[in-house]
Design a protein around this motif. Sequence first.
Motif, PDB file in Angstrom:
ATOM      1  N   ASN A   1       1.135  -1.451   0.132  1.00 27.05           N
ATOM      2  CA  ASN A   1      -0.224  -0.311   0.187  1.00 27.05           C
ATOM      3  C   ASN A   1       0.769   0.793  -0.018  1.00 27.05           C
ATOM      4  O   ASN A   1       1.153   2.318   0.736  1.00 27.05           O
ATOM      5  CB  ASN A   1      -0.688   0.016   1.117  1.00 27.05           C
ATOM      6  CG  ASN A   1      -1.790   0.990   1.011  1.00 27.05           C
ATOM      7  OD1 ASN A   1      -2.157   1.238   0.118  1.00 27.05           O
ATOM      8  ND2 ASN A   1      -2.771   1.188   2.269  1.00 27.05           N
ATOM      9  N   GLU A   2       2.014   1.504  -0.986  1.00 28.05           N
ATOM     10  CA  GLU A   2       2.225   2.537  -1.067  1.00 28.05           C
ATOM     11  C   GLU A   2       1.728   3.697  -1.312  1.00 28.05           C
ATOM     12  O   GLU A   2       2.562   4.781  -1.417  1.00 28.05           O
ATOM     13  CB  GLU A   2       3.531   2.845  -2.048  1.00 28.05           C
ATOM     14  CG  GLU A   2       3.225   2.548  -3.899  1.00 28.05           C
ATOM     15  CD  GLU A   2       3.712   1.541  -4.955  1.00 28.05           C
ATOM     16  OE1 GLU A   2       3.900   1.395  -5.857  1.00 28.05           O
ATOM     17  OE2 GLU A   2       5.251   1.122  -4.084  1.00 28.05           O
ATOM     18  N   CYS A   3       0.037   4.132  -1.523  1.00 28.63           N
ATOM     19  CA  CYS A   3       0.089   5.241  -1.935  1.00 28.63           C
ATOM     20  C   CYS A   3      -0.529   5.722  -0.618  1.00 28.63           C
ATOM     21  O   CYS A   3      -1.746   5.808  -0.670  1.00 28.63           O
ATOM     22  CB  CYS A   3      -0.546   5.192  -3.211  1.00 28.63           C
ATOM     23  SG  CYS A   3       0.290   4.641  -4.295  1.00 28.63           S
TER      24      CYS A   3
ATOM     25  N   ARG B   1      -2.884  12.634   0.197  1.00 33.40           N
ATOM     26  CA  ARG B   1      -3.527  11.529  -0.688  1.00 33.40           C
ATOM     27  C   ARG B   1      -4.001  12.081  -2.206  1.00 33.40           C
ATOM     28  O   ARG B   1      -3.998  13.360  -2.176  1.00 33.40           O
ATOM     29  CB  ARG B   1      -5.179  11.115   0.304  1.00 33.40           C
ATOM     30  CG  ARG B   1      -5.958  12.137   0.137  1.00 33.40           C
ATOM     31  CD  ARG B   1      -6.655  11.012   1.343  1.00 33.40           C
ATOM     32  NE  ARG B   1      -8.462  11.859   1.590  1.00 33.40           N
ATOM     33  CZ  ARG B   1      -8.273  12.389   2.672  1.00 33.40           C
ATOM     34  NH1 ARG B   1      -7.826  12.525   3.466  1.00 33.40           N
ATOM     35  NH2 ARG B   1      -9.542  13.176   2.647  1.00 33.40           N
ATOM     36  N   PHE B   2      -4.319  10.866  -2.919  1.00 35.34           N
ATOM     37  CA  PHE B   2      -4.318  11.510  -4.436  1.00 35.34           C
ATOM     38  C   PHE B   2      -5.137  12.686  -4.465  1.00 35.34           C
ATOM     39  O   PHE B   2      -6.243  12.750  -3.335  1.00 35.34           O
ATOM     40  CB  PHE B   2      -5.027  10.738  -4.422  1.00 35.34           C
ATOM     41  CG  PHE B   2      -5.524  10.705  -6.277  1.00 35.34           C
ATOM     42  CD1 PHE B   2      -6.571  11.237  -6.560  1.00 35.34           C
ATOM     43  CD2 PHE B   2      -4.434  10.185  -7.365  1.00 35.34           C
ATOM     44  CE1 PHE B   2      -6.844  11.090  -8.014  1.00 35.34           C
ATOM     45  CE2 PHE B   2      -4.309  10.631  -8.442  1.00 35.34           C
ATOM     46  CZ  PHE B   2      -5.684  10.705  -9.075  1.00 35.34           C
TER      47      PHE B   2
ATOM     48  N   ARG C   1       0.989  14.020  -3.800  1.00 31.91           N
ATOM     49  CA  ARG C   1       1.436  12.653  -3.414  1.00 31.91           C
ATOM     50  C   ARG C   1       3.159  13.536  -2.947  1.00 31.91           C
ATOM     51  O   ARG C   1       2.905  14.611  -3.196  1.00 31.91           O
ATOM     52  CB  ARG C   1       2.226  11.990  -4.260  1.00 31.91           C
ATOM     53  CG  ARG C   1       3.070  12.605  -5.691  1.00 31.91           C
ATOM     54  CD  ARG C   1       2.850  12.016  -6.513  1.00 31.91           C
ATOM     55  NE  ARG C   1       4.169  11.927  -7.693  1.00 31.91           N
ATOM     56  CZ  ARG C   1       5.873  11.653  -7.494  1.00 31.91           C
ATOM     57  NH1 ARG C   1       5.281  10.909  -6.533  1.00 31.91           N
ATOM     58  NH2 ARG C   1       6.293  12.386  -8.660  1.00 31.91           N
TER      59      ARG C   1
ATOM     60  N   GLN D   1       7.234   9.121  -2.800  1.00 31.87           N
ATOM     61  CA  GLN D   1       5.688   7.865  -2.644  1.00 31.87           C
ATOM     62  C   GLN D   1       6.185   7.768  -4.706  1.00 31.87           C
ATOM     63  O   GLN D   1       6.095   8.975  -5.591  1.00 31.87           O
ATOM     64  CB  GLN D   1       4.690   8.336  -2.737  1.00 31.87           C
ATOM     65  CG  GLN D   1       4.339   8.315  -1.380  1.00 31.87           C
ATOM     66  CD  GLN D   1       2.626   9.239  -0.587  1.00 31.87           C
ATOM     67  OE1 GLN D   1       2.040  10.108  -1.816  1.00 31.87           O
ATOM     68  NE2 GLN D   1       1.757   8.228  -0.131  1.00 31.87           N
TER      69      GLN D   1
ATOM     70  N   CYS E   1       1.110   7.498  -7.276  1.00 29.04           N
ATOM     71  CA  CYS E   1       0.311   8.070  -6.360  1.00 29.04           C
ATOM     72  C   CYS E   1      -0.473   9.320  -6.096  1.00 29.04           C
ATOM     73  O   CYS E   1      -1.367   9.683  -5.414  1.00 29.04           O
ATOM     74  CB  CYS E   1       1.120   8.192  -5.037  1.00 29.04           C
ATOM     75  SG  CYS E   1       1.919   6.525  -4.414  1.00 29.04           S
TER      76      CYS E   1
ATOM     77  N   ARG F   1      -8.518   7.394  -7.389  1.00 34.73           N
ATOM     78  CA  ARG F   1      -6.421   7.412  -7.498  1.00 34.73           C
ATOM     79  C   ARG F   1      -7.269   6.919  -9.278  1.00 34.73           C
ATOM     80  O   ARG F   1      -7.947   6.908 -10.296  1.00 34.73           O
ATOM     81  CB  ARG F   1      -6.670   5.431  -7.135  1.00 34.73           C
ATOM     82  CG  ARG F   1      -7.324   4.181  -8.157  1.00 34.73           C
ATOM     83  CD  ARG F   1      -7.414   3.431  -7.517  1.00 34.73           C
ATOM     84  NE  ARG F   1      -8.660   2.593  -7.899  1.00 34.73           N
ATOM     85  CZ  ARG F   1      -7.988   1.440  -7.313  1.00 34.73           C
ATOM     86  NH1 ARG F   1      -7.541   0.878  -6.417  1.00 34.73           N
ATOM     87  NH2 ARG F   1      -8.865   0.144  -7.594  1.00 34.73           N
TER      88      ARG F   1
ATOM     89  N   ASN G   1      -3.434   3.013 -12.359  1.00 33.23           N
ATOM     90  CA  ASN G   1      -2.415   3.492 -12.259  1.00 33.23           C
ATOM     91  C   ASN G   1      -1.599   4.204 -12.984  1.00 33.23           C
ATOM     92  O   ASN G   1       0.159   3.856 -12.995  1.00 33.23           O
ATOM     93  CB  ASN G   1      -1.092   2.418 -11.023  1.00 33.23           C
ATOM     94  CG  ASN G   1      -2.445   1.935  -9.965  1.00 33.23           C
ATOM     95  OD1 ASN G   1      -2.637   2.754  -9.568  1.00 33.23           O
ATOM     96  ND2 ASN G   1      -2.191   0.425  -9.538  1.00 33.23           N
TER      97      ASN G   1
END
Length: 613
Positions: A32-34, A47-48, A51, A56, A60, A215, A219
């Motif tokens: 859970n790198e984001c 958070r998004f 980043r 990160q 992200c 998000r 990705n």
Amino acid sequence: MRNSGVNSNMTISFFILLFTVGLIINLGACQNECTESQCGDHGPPIRFPFRLKDKQPSHCGYPGFDLSCDQSNNTVLELPVSVTLFVTSINYKSQVIQVFDPDHCVPRYLTKLNLSSSAFIFQEPYLYDYTLFNCSPAKRDLYYDSIPCLSGTSHHIFSVPSDSFVDSLPLTSCTKLYNFPFSVPYDIFDPNYFLRLEWSKPTCNRCERRGKGCRLKNNNRTDSETECFNVKRNGTVKKRVVTGAVLGSFSLVLILVGLYRVYTSDRIEKQHQTMIEEFLENYRALRPTRYSYADIKRITNKFRDKLGQGTFGTVFKGKLSSEIFVAVKMLNNSKGNGEEFINEVGTLGQIHHVNVVRLVGYCADGFRRALVYEFAPNGSLQNFISSADSKNYFLGWDKLQHITLSIAKGIEYLHHGCDQRILHFDIKPHNVLLDDKFNPKISDFGLAKLCSKDQSAVSMTTARGTMGYIAPEVFSRNFGTVSYKSDVYSFGMLLLEMVGGKKNVQVPEENTGQVYFPEWIYNLLEQGDDIRIHVEGENDAKIATKLAIVGLWCIQWYPVDRPSMKAVVQMLEGEDNVKLPPNPFSPAGSVRNGITMLAKRHRQELPIISELE
């Protein structure tokens, strides 16, 4: 040896535990790198679409929404072109970010700030066009306020609305600088202004209002399309639990061992604290002042003035009032189990003597312990016995005689003047303090022991004291039993050191070899020679000789050959005709090089008693 092995195994297990826990955390973090993050403990949540660009991966965040943390954990937003602002808050539902200039001068950036190439616009609905004028010398009669951060003592920079009639304004001696390239909020010239910027894309507010996360689709940062997804608030915890289960029972055993170790250590420390609290509860009748740790910080001005460093703690100068100064000793938690603290408080609470330092108060605040003494402005005796031949710090023989007699009276009081006999076990120049009139105060009772006055000796499991002042029987029972005579020996060494000035007296080269100062002094006195130290007259010579002879009486090898402190006081107060003691350095007594006794003299041993708890 068994305990050493157990401790070693426990240490290895503890480090394996740390490694295992770190592995579990890293595995969860990689999945859970984001995850939401922040700069420091008080920064806004990141958070998004934002980043942390240095921590990160790019997917992200949304393009143009990169933030960073500076060395002071401020959240930093960088706008085109090289405009750096600090972030105070982010509202993800209204899609507004609030920023400010750390130099409180946003106008200086307006000429190069290009919001059209960024993802943000001003949130304020009403924007204005402005022209800047430089008025030199400074003018104060314009209808508009100057810009403080751009103005100086000899000129003022004014912002004038571009649609104003310039001809009607008093702009004589003013020069037009430039027009702002875009409209700005009216309050932007206020140095305390917080700039509010909003973004319209990506439209993550629709996800936020539904309680979902936002998000990039697939990705992929090159694709600006976003999607909403269900946020599993405890997802990371579940993954870590699963990962921990996979590691098996071995990790579980290590965790239990580590927890037991922490529990045991904490329990022992709490037992020490309970012991101290029970002691202090029984000690309340003596009425010392109990201080909190906050009081100690206030008294010492946050430990600003350090007086010295010892084995058991650090001493700081403190102030109770504008006229009352104290010395505060902060005890090391790593030394002992509180015994030194109890020794000092319990012992000094029973002592009321002019030549023993007075305990003003104490602190027992959790793990923090401190002792508060009366302040001795002249420091320790050690500072004034550098050499009898040096006049820089030499106090004079009359003053030295007064000091030695006062110390002797203080020790005699400890041995015979209290309800219980107090054995100091660390008499030395460092532990004798001098007040403003050079009256000595015996201090540092951390090694002290109590015994009944009708008993003669005390049992000891380990030697205690300072090398050079420790009596022979403390090292070896071949010399006799440990008793109050051990303090007499330490006083004798202190006395000879005062006479010789830290043993720095120049011994003739032909007499050096293995001869040390007390033996050299004895040989000179036995031959009727002077002791070859600095004296001003006949009276000084008599004082020096008497002090040396009394010191030699006190350092006899066998305790039964030493006088009591009461007899020492009588010798110091009496006439200058004290007889020389038997030679403790003769070959019949000992061989100093081998530390081996050659003569075994029959002595009636004193009965050994247990130490009083």
